[in-house]
Structure formats: structure tokens, C-alpha cells
Design a protein around this motif. Structure first.
Motif, mmCIF file in Angstrom:
data_model
loop_
_atom_site.group_PDB
_atom_site.id
_atom_site.type_symbol
_atom_site.label_atom_id
_atom_site.label_comp_id
_atom_site.label_asym_id
_atom_site.label_seq_id
_atom_site.Cartn_x
_atom_site.Cartn_y
_atom_site.Cartn_z
ATOM 1 N N SER A 124 0.823 -1.216 0.000
ATOM 2 C CA SER A 124 0.000 0.000 0.000
ATOM 3 C C SER A 124 0.852 1.259 0.000
ATOM 4 C CB SER A 124 -0.941 -0.005 1.210
ATOM 5 O OG SER A 124 -0.199 -0.030 2.414
ATOM 6 N N GLY A 125 2.022 1.219 0.658
ATOM 7 C CA GLY A 125 2.910 2.377 0.665
ATOM 8 C C GLY A 125 3.440 2.685 -0.728
ATOM 9 N N ILE A 126 3.776 1.636 -1.482
ATOM 10 C CA ILE A 126 4.261 1.821 -2.850
ATOM 11 C C ILE A 126 3.141 2.341 -3.740
ATOM 12 C CG2 ILE A 126 5.105 0.603 -4.890
ATOM 13 C CD1 ILE A 126 6.690 -1.209 -3.058
ATOM 14 N N GLU A 127 1.947 1.760 -3.604
ATOM 15 C CA GLU A 127 0.809 2.214 -4.409
ATOM 16 C C GLU A 127 0.516 3.688 -4.163
ATOM 17 O OE1 GLU A 127 -2.500 -0.364 -3.682
ATOM 18 O OE2 GLU A 127 -1.863 -1.809 -5.206
ATOM 19 N N THR A 128 0.543 4.084 -2.880
ATOM 20 C CA THR A 128 0.273 5.489 -2.549
ATOM 21 C C THR A 128 1.338 6.394 -3.146
ATOM 22 O OG1 THR A 128 -0.782 4.826 -0.473
ATOM 23 C CG2 THR A 128 -0.093 7.118 -0.664
ATOM 24 N N ALA A 129 2.608 5.996 -3.047
ATOM 25 C CA ALA A 129 3.702 6.810 -3.598
ATOM 26 C C ALA A 129 3.561 6.962 -5.111
ATOM 27 C CB ALA A 129 5.044 6.183 -3.245
ATOM 28 N N ILE A 130 3.262 5.867 -5.802
ATOM 29 C CA ILE A 130 3.105 5.927 -7.257
ATOM 30 C C ILE A 130 1.932 6.825 -7.633
ATOM 31 C CG2 ILE A 130 2.498 4.571 -9.309
ATOM 32 C CD1 ILE A 130 4.050 2.230 -8.059
ATOM 33 N N TYR A 131 0.823 6.676 -6.924
ATOM 34 C CA TYR A 131 -0.352 7.503 -7.201
ATOM 35 C C TYR A 131 -0.024 8.985 -7.025
ATOM 36 C CZ TYR A 131 -4.960 9.621 -6.693
ATOM 37 O OH TYR A 131 -6.050 10.438 -6.828
ATOM 38 N N ARG A 132 0.688 9.320 -5.941
ATOM 39 C CA ARG A 132 1.026 10.726 -5.676
ATOM 40 C C ARG A 132 2.001 11.262 -6.736
ATOM 41 N NH1 ARG A 132 -3.194 12.270 -3.015
ATOM 42 N NH2 ARG A 132 -3.376 11.432 -0.898
ATOM 43 N N VAL A 133 2.919 10.433 -7.182
ATOM 44 C CA VAL A 133 3.866 10.876 -8.203
ATOM 45 C C VAL A 133 3.137 11.165 -9.520
ATOM 46 C CG1 VAL A 133 5.765 10.108 -9.687
ATOM 47 C CG2 VAL A 133 5.909 9.815 -7.213
ATOM 48 N N VAL A 134 2.239 10.261 -9.915
ATOM 49 C CA VAL A 134 1.449 10.497 -11.133
ATOM 50 C C VAL A 134 0.605 11.759 -10.978
ATOM 51 C CG1 VAL A 134 -0.430 9.593 -12.561
ATOM 52 C CG2 VAL A 134 1.389 8.064 -11.793
ATOM 53 N N GLN A 135 -0.006 11.908 -9.831
ATOM 54 C CA GLN A 135 -0.830 13.088 -9.549
ATOM 55 C C GLN A 135 0.004 14.367 -9.653
ATOM 56 O OE1 GLN A 135 -2.198 13.482 -5.428
ATOM 57 N NE2 GLN A 135 -4.272 13.882 -6.179
ATOM 58 N N GLU A 136 1.200 14.369 -9.037
ATOM 59 C CA GLU A 136 2.065 15.544 -9.059
ATOM 60 C C GLU A 136 2.570 15.833 -10.463
ATOM 61 O OE1 GLU A 136 3.826 18.853 -7.559
ATOM 62 O OE2 GLU A 136 2.570 17.456 -6.419
ATOM 63 N N SER B 277 14.504 16.553 -20.030
ATOM 64 C CA SER B 277 13.694 17.616 -20.612
ATOM 65 C C SER B 277 14.584 18.578 -21.398
ATOM 66 C CB SER B 277 12.945 18.372 -19.509
ATOM 67 O OG SER B 277 12.107 19.367 -20.072
ATOM 68 N N ARG B 278 14.049 19.032 -22.504
ATOM 69 C CA ARG B 278 14.730 20.049 -23.308
ATOM 70 C C ARG B 278 13.705 21.088 -23.729
ATOM 71 N NH1 ARG B 278 18.467 16.354 -27.406
ATOM 72 N NH2 ARG B 278 19.573 15.193 -25.770
ATOM 73 N N GLU B 279 14.185 22.296 -23.896
ATOM 74 C CA GLU B 279 13.273 23.367 -24.263
ATOM 75 C C GLU B 279 12.585 23.053 -25.591
ATOM 76 O OE1 GLU B 279 14.524 27.433 -23.819
ATOM 77 O OE2 GLU B 279 16.123 26.851 -22.429
ATOM 78 N N ASN B 280 11.237 23.191 -25.567
ATOM 79 C CA ASN B 280 10.370 22.977 -26.736
ATOM 80 C C ASN B 280 10.380 21.534 -27.247
ATOM 81 O OD1 ASN B 280 9.726 25.793 -26.832
ATOM 82 N ND2 ASN B 280 11.711 26.151 -27.850
ATOM 83 N N MET B 281 10.851 20.608 -26.403
ATOM 84 C CA MET B 281 10.871 19.198 -26.818
ATOM 85 C C MET B 281 10.232 18.274 -25.788
ATOM 86 S SD MET B 281 14.603 18.838 -28.687
ATOM 87 C CE MET B 281 14.224 17.186 -29.237
ATOM 88 N N GLY B 282 9.477 18.861 -24.869
ATOM 89 C CA GLY B 282 8.757 18.052 -23.896
ATOM 90 C C GLY B 282 9.623 17.521 -22.764
ATOM 91 N N THR B 283 8.998 16.703 -21.951
ATOM 92 C CA THR B 283 9.658 16.162 -20.762
ATOM 93 C C THR B 283 9.330 14.681 -20.616
ATOM 94 O OG1 THR B 283 9.498 18.304 -19.633
ATOM 95 C CG2 THR B 283 9.890 16.373 -18.243
ATOM 96 N N VAL B 284 10.325 13.906 -20.192
ATOM 97 C CA VAL B 284 10.125 12.477 -19.935
ATOM 98 C C VAL B 284 10.591 12.162 -18.512
ATOM 99 C CG1 VAL B 284 10.662 10.120 -20.631
ATOM 100 C CG2 VAL B 284 10.495 11.916 -22.361
ATOM 101 N N ILE B 285 9.702 11.571 -17.729
ATOM 102 C CA ILE B 285 10.034 11.113 -16.375
ATOM 103 C C ILE B 285 10.058 9.587 -16.397
ATOM 104 C CG2 ILE B 285 9.251 10.951 -13.976
ATOM 105 C CD1 ILE B 285 8.015 13.726 -14.310
ATOM 106 N N LYS B 286 11.148 9.011 -15.908
ATOM 107 C CA LYS B 286 11.268 7.555 -15.837
ATOM 108 C C LYS B 286 11.481 7.141 -14.382
ATOM 109 C CE LYS B 286 13.193 7.006 -20.489
ATOM 110 N NZ LYS B 286 14.339 6.507 -21.280
ATOM 111 N N ILE B 287 10.739 6.137 -13.974
ATOM 112 C CA ILE B 287 10.778 5.676 -12.579
ATOM 113 C C ILE B 287 10.843 4.157 -12.567
ATOM 114 C CG2 ILE B 287 9.477 5.555 -10.404
ATOM 115 C CD1 ILE B 287 8.088 8.190 -11.352
ATOM 116 N N SER B 288 11.678 3.619 -11.703
ATOM 117 C CA SER B 288 11.669 2.169 -11.460
ATOM 118 C C SER B 288 11.688 1.929 -9.951
ATOM 119 C CB SER B 288 12.864 1.482 -12.123
ATOM 120 O OG SER B 288 14.075 1.902 -11.538
ATOM 121 N N ILE B 289 10.837 1.009 -9.510
ATOM 122 C CA ILE B 289 10.696 0.726 -8.076
ATOM 123 C C ILE B 289 10.712 -0.784 -7.868
ATOM 124 C CG2 ILE B 289 9.252 1.044 -6.025
ATOM 125 C CD1 ILE B 289 7.914 3.378 -7.440
#
Length: 391
Positions: A283-295, A370-382
Motif C-alpha cells: 500500500s505504501g508503494i501504491e500510494t507513492a506511485i499515485y502521488r507521483v502520477v498526480q504531481e 527535458s529540453r526546451e520545446n521538446m517536452g519532458t520524460v520522467i522515468k521511474i523504477s521501483i
């Protein structure tokens, strides 16, 4: 600050700490000595009081017997006018009265001695407790000093981790305070205002129900609508605190539900993809992932000026099972310099840094490209930990 300077600063810190502890230990020793001296004086006073009390009790018993005899003598003299004259009666009365006065004085002395004895006994008990507490504190300080002295190197090696945890703790506290402010503001501007309005409408209904039934019914219908709105607002606040669907439905259905609501309040086109088997997480991992997606979605909405967002969940089998998350947008992006400035800024809130630290607490990895005018990519592994196994 160089490692050499840092180690020197730590050495000075340890030495100062040890000096303060030694000084505190000596002060406590002095206090314990004073307490023991005071304890000895109180013991002597208690012994003296006890002796005086015993003597006073004997005197009270003697006077009580004598006073009882004198009263009997007074009664005898007062009832036999043939044998005793007025002078005899007066002498008997005065003697009895004198005995009564002396007896009362002695009884008062007895009560005072008993009270003082009780005070001394209670005080001595507290002194013994404080002496014992002081001596134990001295022993603890000595052990702590010995431990610190023998583990300076270990402290030097972990100072960087301590600093990281301290900064994370500050961020957590700041985030908690911001969350409390938000909840307070949401309740004040939402349910509190709504309930105040409900109260006013209810009071109005009470006034008009006997005069104009139709008006009262109309007002009650509006009142029901207000209550429904208030209930929905309260449910939204509760959901924002912790979505109950995480417990009822699981991570992916909860995120799907959140995305649907998020899309309704924004112009973003959000695509969610996920592989099978992403369920039963702690449940702690699920909550953390949910909050990260939300943020992440909130950051994209506020700053990215993006049109499309993709969120991808997958499982990776390496040495151990990991859940991989990729969040990508086609927004304006930002430069590495801008990212560092935001990271070092005290006003950056819990955003990107908070997401990173949430993941690192779970022994995961977080990267942002992230680069200017080229979007942003966030990668996460848990690392995947099943429910009930997170320590």
C-alpha cells in the motif's frame, strides 16, 4: 566544503558535544551530591521529629488521663456542697481548665509533628527518586560519550546521508504544512460555507413553514441540493487525502479514475498503458506511485503547455522484479540549468524534488529528461514489494 574541512567540522562538533556532555554530567553530579547532603539533613530532622512526636504522644496520654481524673474530681466537688466549699470548687475548675488547655496545646503539637513527619517522608521519597534518576542519567551520559568517542568514523561516513534525510524531512514537513493549508482552505471555502448556508436556509424554513407551505417546500428542495453539493465536496476532499479506491480497486483502476476526472478539468489528451500483473503491491508503494502520477500531471497542467501526455506502466524482470513507469508530455520542456535552479530554490515546493525523494525512499530510481520545446520524460523504477512486506 571539502571532505577534509567537513571531517574537521565533524571532529569539532563531536569534541564540543563531548565537552557539553561532560559539563552536564559534572553539573548533575554536583546536584546529586547536594541532594544527598540535603537528604542526610532531612533524615536527621525526621529522626528528631520522630523522637519529639513520641514524647509528645506520651505527654498527651498522661495529660488525657489526668484531665479525665480532674473532670471526675470537679464533678464530685460540684455535687457535694456539704464537704466542699466554693473555694474548693473554684480550685477544681481552674485545675481542670488548665489541664484541658495544656492537653489541647500538646495535641496541636502532636498534629504538627505528624504533618511535618509526613512532609519529610514524602520529600525524602522524592529525593531518593531524584538521586536515583540523577545517577542513572550520569551513567547514561557516560555511555553515550563512550559510544560517540568510539564511533566518530562511522558518523563521518554517514554525515552525507544524514544531511539528505534532514533535507527530505524539511521537504516532508513543508509538504505536510502546505497540505494542511490546502485542506483548511478547501474546508473553509467549501463545506464550511455550504453548511453555513444550509443553516440559514433551515432557519428560514422554520420561520415560513406555518405561513407559506409552498415556499417552505421550495426552500427545502433547494436545501437538499445544497446538502448534496456539500456532501460531494466533502467526498472530494476525503478522496484527495487518500483515494479509498486504492484499497478497494487497486492502483491502476484508481489512476484511471483520476485521469478521467483530470481530463474533464483540462484540455490534455492523456493515454494510459499498462501491462498485466501490476497489482497486489504494498500500500505504501501504491500510494507513492499515485502521488507521483498526480504531481506529474499537475506540473504538466500548470507549466508544460502540453497537449498530449502518455503514462506507461510495465513490469521488468531483472535480478529482482521492478515496476517501471514512464510519463511523457509534448510540452515546452525546460533546460537543465532551469531544472537545477528550481531544485536549489527554497520555493520549489515538493514538486519534482519531492517526486524524486518519494521514489528514493522506496529504494527506487528517478530520472527526468527535458529540453526546451521538446517536452519532458520522467522515468521511474521501483522494486516490487508485495503487500505486507514493506518494513
Amino acid at each position: 566544503m571539502s571532505n577534509k574541512d567537513l571531517n574537521k567540522a565533524i571532529e569539532n562538533l563531536f569534541n564540543t558535544t563531548l565537552e557539553v556532555m561532560e559539563s552536564g554530567k559534572e553539573e548533575i553530579k554536583s546536584m546529586v551530591i547536594d541532594l544527598k547532603d540535603d537528604y542526610a539533613r532531612k533524615v536527621m530532622e525526621l529522626s528528631d521529629i520522630q523522637q519529639k512526636l513520641l514524647l509528645t504522644i506520651e505527654e498527651v496520654d498522661t495529660l488525657a488521663i489526668e484531665e479525665k481524673r480532674s473532670r471526675k474530681r470537679l464533678a464530685e466537688v460540684s455535687n457535694d456542697f456539704k464537704r466542699f466549699n466554693e473555694a474548693d470548687i473554684k480550685d477544681a475548675y481552674e485545675y481542670t481548665h488548665s489541664l484541658r488547655s495544656r492537653l489541647e496545646i500538646k495535641r496541636q503539637e502532636e498534629r504538627l509533628y505528624i504533618k511535618r513527619r509526613q512532609e519529610l517522608e514524602l520529600g525524602l521519597k522524592k529525593m531518593l527518586h531524584n538521586i536515583d534518576k540523577g545517577e542513572k542519567t550520569i551513567d547514561k551520559l557516560a555511555k553515550i560519550a563512550e559510544y560517540i568517542e568510539g564511533n566518530k568514523k562511522d558518523f563521518n561516513e554517514t554525515i552525507e546521508d544524514i544531511n539528505k534525510m534532514q533535507m527530505f524531512g524539511i521537504k516532508v514537513i513543508e509538504a505536510q504544512e502546505e497540505e494542511r493549508k490546502r485542506i483548511s482552505r478547501d474546508i473553509h471555502d467549501g463545506p464550511a460555507q455550504d453548511l453555513a448556508n444550509v443553516m440559514l436556509r433551515a432557519e428560514y424554513c422554520e420561520k415560513v413553514i406555518d405561513k407559506d407551505m409552498e415556499d417552505a417546500k421550495s426552500e427545502i428542495r433547494e436545501l437538499k441540493k445544497d446538502v448534496k453539493v456539500t456532501l460531494n465536496n466533502i467526498r472530494k476532499i476525503i478522496y484527495d487525502l487518500r483515494p479509498m479506491s486504492l484499497d478497494d480497486l487497486g492502483l491502476i483502476p484508481t489512476i484511471e479514475k483520476y485521469i478521467e476526472g483530470f481530463k474533464a478539468d483540462s484540455d490534455l489528451n492523456i493515454q494510459l498503458q499498462y501491462s498485466e500483473g501490476i497489482e497486489g503491491l504494498n500500500s505504501g508503494i501504491e500510494t507513492a506511485i499515485y502521488r507521483v502520477v498526480q504531481e506529474a500531471l499537475n506540473n504538466i497542467k500548470k507549466h508544460a503547455n502540453a497537449k498530449n501526455v502518455s503514462i506507461d506502466f510495465s513490469l521488468m524482470e531483472n535480478a529482482k522484479k521492478n515496476i517501471f513507469i514512464k510519463i511523457e508530455d509534448d510540452g515546452v520542456g525546460f533546460s537543465e540549468t532551469h531544472y537545477k535552479e528550481k531544485a536549489e530554490s527554497k520555493s520549489c515546493g515538493f514538486g519534482i524534488i519531492g517526486m524524486k525523494e518519494r521514489i528514493e525512499v522506496l529504494e527506487g530510481k528517478f530520472s527526468l529528461d527535458s529540453r526546451e520545446n521538446m517536452g519532458t520524460v520522467i522515468k521511474i523504477s521501483i522494486p516490487v514489494i508485495e503487500e505486507g512486506r514493506l518494513n
